[in-house]
Design a protein around this motif. Sequence first.
Motif, PDB file in Angstrom:
ATOM      1  N   LEU A  23      21.747  93.326 -79.922  1.00 48.29           N
ATOM      2  CA  LEU A  23      22.483  92.812 -81.078  1.00 48.29           C
ATOM      3  C   LEU A  23      21.565  92.081 -82.046  1.00 48.29           C
ATOM      4  CD1 LEU A  23      25.214  92.464 -82.469  1.00 48.29           C
ATOM      5  CD2 LEU A  23      25.503  90.326 -81.170  1.00 48.29           C
ATOM      6  N   ALA A  24      20.634  91.294 -81.505  1.00 52.46           N
ATOM      7  CA  ALA A  24      19.700  90.565 -82.371  1.00 52.46           C
ATOM      8  C   ALA A  24      18.849  91.536 -83.182  1.00 52.46           C
ATOM      9  CB  ALA A  24      18.815  89.653 -81.525  1.00 52.46           C
ATOM     10  N   THR A  25      18.425  92.630 -82.553  1.00 56.40           N
ATOM     11  CA  THR A  25      17.622  93.621 -83.263  1.00 56.40           C
ATOM     12  C   THR A  25      18.437  94.301 -84.346  1.00 56.40           C
ATOM     13  OG1 THR A  25      16.250  94.004 -81.305  1.00 56.40           O
ATOM     14  CG2 THR A  25      16.244  95.721 -82.993  1.00 56.40           C
ATOM     15  N   MET A  26      19.674  94.677 -84.034  1.00 55.31           N
ATOM     16  CA  MET A  26      20.527  95.302 -85.043  1.00 55.31           C
ATOM     17  C   MET A  26      20.761  94.365 -86.213  1.00 55.31           C
ATOM     18  SD  MET A  26      22.218  97.814 -86.258  1.00 55.31           S
ATOM     19  CE  MET A  26      22.262  99.023 -84.911  1.00 55.31           C
ATOM     20  N   GLU A  27      21.016  93.108 -85.939  1.00 50.67           N
ATOM     21  CA  GLU A  27      21.240  92.151 -87.020  1.00 50.67           C
ATOM     22  C   GLU A  27      19.989  91.989 -87.877  1.00 50.67           C
ATOM     23  OE1 GLU A  27      22.667  88.811 -84.756  1.00 50.67           O
ATOM     24  OE2 GLU A  27      24.757  89.296 -85.222  1.00 50.67           O
ATOM     25  N   ALA A  28      18.819  92.053 -87.254  1.00 53.56           N
ATOM     26  CA  ALA A  28      17.575  91.984 -88.019  1.00 53.56           C
ATOM     27  C   ALA A  28      17.407  93.212 -88.910  1.00 53.56           C
ATOM     28  CB  ALA A  28      16.387  91.860 -87.063  1.00 53.56           C
ATOM     29  N   LEU A  29      17.840  94.378 -88.435  1.00 54.42           N
ATOM     30  CA  LEU A  29      17.765  95.597 -89.245  1.00 54.42           C
ATOM     31  C   LEU A  29      18.705  95.499 -90.452  1.00 54.42           C
ATOM     32  CD1 LEU A  29      17.706  98.377 -86.486  1.00 54.42           C
ATOM     33  CD2 LEU A  29      15.779  97.417 -87.741  1.00 54.42           C
ATOM     34  N   GLY A  48      37.541 105.746 -80.235  1.00 54.69           N
ATOM     35  CA  GLY A  48      37.795 107.137 -80.588  1.00 54.69           C
ATOM     36  C   GLY A  48      37.784 107.416 -82.068  1.00 54.69           C
ATOM     37  N   ARG A  49      37.317 106.475 -82.860  1.00 61.80           N
ATOM     38  CA  ARG A  49      37.244 106.670 -84.313  1.00 61.80           C
ATOM     39  C   ARG A  49      35.811 106.523 -84.797  1.00 61.80           C
ATOM     40  NH1 ARG A  49      40.839 102.720 -87.453  1.00 61.80           N
ATOM     41  NH2 ARG A  49      40.168 104.080 -89.158  1.00 61.80           N
ATOM     42  N   VAL A  50      35.384 107.434 -85.657  1.00 61.67           N
ATOM     43  CA  VAL A  50      34.066 107.323 -86.277  1.00 61.67           C
ATOM     44  C   VAL A  50      34.103 106.179 -87.280  1.00 61.67           C
ATOM     45  CG1 VAL A  50      32.408 108.436 -87.817  1.00 61.67           C
ATOM     46  CG2 VAL A  50      33.492 109.753 -85.981  1.00 61.67           C
ATOM     47  N   ARG A  51      33.127 105.296 -87.191  1.00 61.78           N
ATOM     48  CA  ARG A  51      33.035 104.174 -88.112  1.00 61.78           C
ATOM     49  C   ARG A  51      31.684 104.245 -88.831  1.00 61.78           C
ATOM     50  NH1 ARG A  51      35.331 101.620 -90.380  1.00 61.78           N
ATOM     51  NH2 ARG A  51      35.040  99.420 -89.862  1.00 61.78           N
ATOM     52  N   VAL A  52      31.733 104.368 -90.145  1.00 60.75           N
ATOM     53  CA  VAL A  52      30.530 104.373 -90.974  1.00 60.75           C
ATOM     54  C   VAL A  52      30.486 103.047 -91.709  1.00 60.75           C
ATOM     55  CG1 VAL A  52      29.289 105.518 -92.845  1.00 60.75           C
ATOM     56  CG2 VAL A  52      30.636 106.872 -91.228  1.00 60.75           C
ATOM     57  N   GLY A  53      29.643 102.143 -91.220  1.00 57.32           N
ATOM     58  CA  GLY A  53      29.616 100.781 -91.725  1.00 57.32           C
ATOM     59  C   GLY A  53      30.359  99.853 -90.777  1.00 57.32           C
ATOM     60  N   LEU A  54      29.834  99.731 -89.570  1.00 64.04           N
ATOM     61  CA  LEU A  54      30.480  98.913 -88.544  1.00 64.04           C
ATOM     62  C   LEU A  54      30.498  97.436 -88.930  1.00 64.04           C
ATOM     63  CD1 LEU A  54      28.734 100.688 -85.594  1.00 64.04           C
ATOM     64  CD2 LEU A  54      31.208 100.539 -85.779  1.00 64.04           C
ATOM     65  N   GLU A  55      31.616  96.775 -88.648  1.00 67.22           N
ATOM     66  CA  GLU A  55      31.707  95.334 -88.827  1.00 67.22           C
ATOM     67  C   GLU A  55      31.029  94.634 -87.646  1.00 67.22           C
ATOM     68  OE1 GLU A  55      32.841  94.018 -91.507  1.00 67.22           O
ATOM     69  OE2 GLU A  55      33.710  95.839 -92.393  1.00 67.22           O
ATOM     70  N   ARG A  56      30.738  93.331 -87.812  1.00 64.06           N
ATOM     71  CA  ARG A  56      29.995  92.620 -86.778  1.00 64.06           C
ATOM     72  C   ARG A  56      30.733  92.630 -85.434  1.00 64.06           C
ATOM     73  NH1 ARG A  56      28.681  88.118 -83.909  1.00 64.06           N
ATOM     74  NH2 ARG A  56      26.426  87.739 -83.739  1.00 64.06           N
ATOM     75  N   GLU A  57      32.050  92.446 -85.451  1.00 60.76           N
ATOM     76  CA  GLU A  57      32.786  92.434 -84.184  1.00 60.76           C
ATOM     77  C   GLU A  57      32.706  93.791 -83.477  1.00 60.76           C
ATOM     78  OE1 GLU A  57      35.934  92.716 -87.538  1.00 60.76           O
ATOM     79  OE2 GLU A  57      34.032  91.671 -87.139  1.00 60.76           O
ATOM     80  N   GLU A  58      32.601  94.866 -84.255  1.00 59.55           N
ATOM     81  CA  GLU A  58      32.443  96.192 -83.657  1.00 59.55           C
ATOM     82  C   GLU A  58      31.042  96.366 -83.086  1.00 59.55           C
ATOM     83  OE1 GLU A  58      35.420  98.923 -86.347  1.00 59.55           O
ATOM     84  OE2 GLU A  58      33.574  98.210 -87.288  1.00 59.55           O
ATOM     85  N   LEU A  59      30.042  95.838 -83.773  1.00 56.51           N
ATOM     86  CA  LEU A  59      28.679  95.879 -83.250  1.00 56.51           C
ATOM     87  C   LEU A  59      28.578  95.115 -81.938  1.00 56.51           C
ATOM     88  CD1 LEU A  59      26.695  95.283 -86.568  1.00 56.51           C
ATOM     89  CD2 LEU A  59      26.887  97.436 -85.316  1.00 56.51           C
ATOM     90  N   VAL A  60      29.214  93.949 -81.882  1.00 55.53           N
ATOM     91  CA  VAL A  60      29.218  93.157 -80.650  1.00 55.53           C
ATOM     92  C   VAL A  60      29.901  93.935 -79.531  1.00 55.53           C
ATOM     93  CG1 VAL A  60      30.122  91.066 -79.555  1.00 55.53           C
ATOM     94  CG2 VAL A  60      29.140  90.947 -81.863  1.00 55.53           C
TER      95      VAL A  60
END
Length: 280
Positions: A23-29, A48-60
């Motif tokens: 997560l730290a690496t993704m946030e740095a990107l 089951g849904r494609v997400r283009v532009g994930l929100e932070r809670e989804e990244l977590v």
Amino acid sequence: MRNAEVALETALLTHGLPWPENLATMEALLKAVEEEGARPRPIGVVGGRVRVGLEREELVRLAQGGADKASLWNLAALLAAGKDAGTTVAATLHLAHRAGLEVFATGGIGGVHPVPFDESADLLALSRTPILVVASGPKSVLDLEATLERLETYGVSVVGFRTDRMPAFLSPDSPYPLPARVETPEEAAALYREARALGLGGVLLFNPVSEGLSFQEVQAHVEEANREARRLGVGGKALTPFLLRRLAERTGGRSLEVNRRLLLENARLAARVARALAVE
């Protein structure tokens, strides 16, 4: 002027690094892309849904474990089953193109393994998807010469960023010459425009890591790790993670440091190219 946007894959988040480094690496990107004046668009599958532009809670959610890895051959099945998944290079390419994105930053691409018939779906996806991909070469555990040959066979536009030789992921140099070179993000954008006008597939912009490991050192570690894998009977999907883990152990963690560095550098370069394309 169009928006400058950069696609990011999420298999790095789900399978590339352990929690909480992933997560730290993704946030740095995300921050690196934004600092260069572009919008980061991490792509993944959530519920089951494609997400283009994930929100932070989804990244977590993806980073904390339990998610699958989505490539092209299992993407539809994961969606139908309502699963969570991080997307590989191949899946991210496909989904980014469907969303109208033109620039994608990753670390290293998949390619041809020394084991017969083991080839990454990344290669075919690159050949048929008109996106510019910034990467630091094929992953170090691959047959690099065969991977470069296959890129030529598939007609992928391969170009070095300020280099005449193919970087080898953790190594900024290798013995293998590249067919083309650009010096600036603007030149890379111009090359992509020509490829797009010709109806060609992807443009693979190889960006050598600024500080890496020597090619000879990495190849020696890879050969020894491959011998160990054969002794232990490790193969299939388990082989690449096994080899990368052994590389990290044999280099005292230096390979992980280089991996993080090149990810950030590729994200920044991709953002600059996206900005150059946005002035069309």
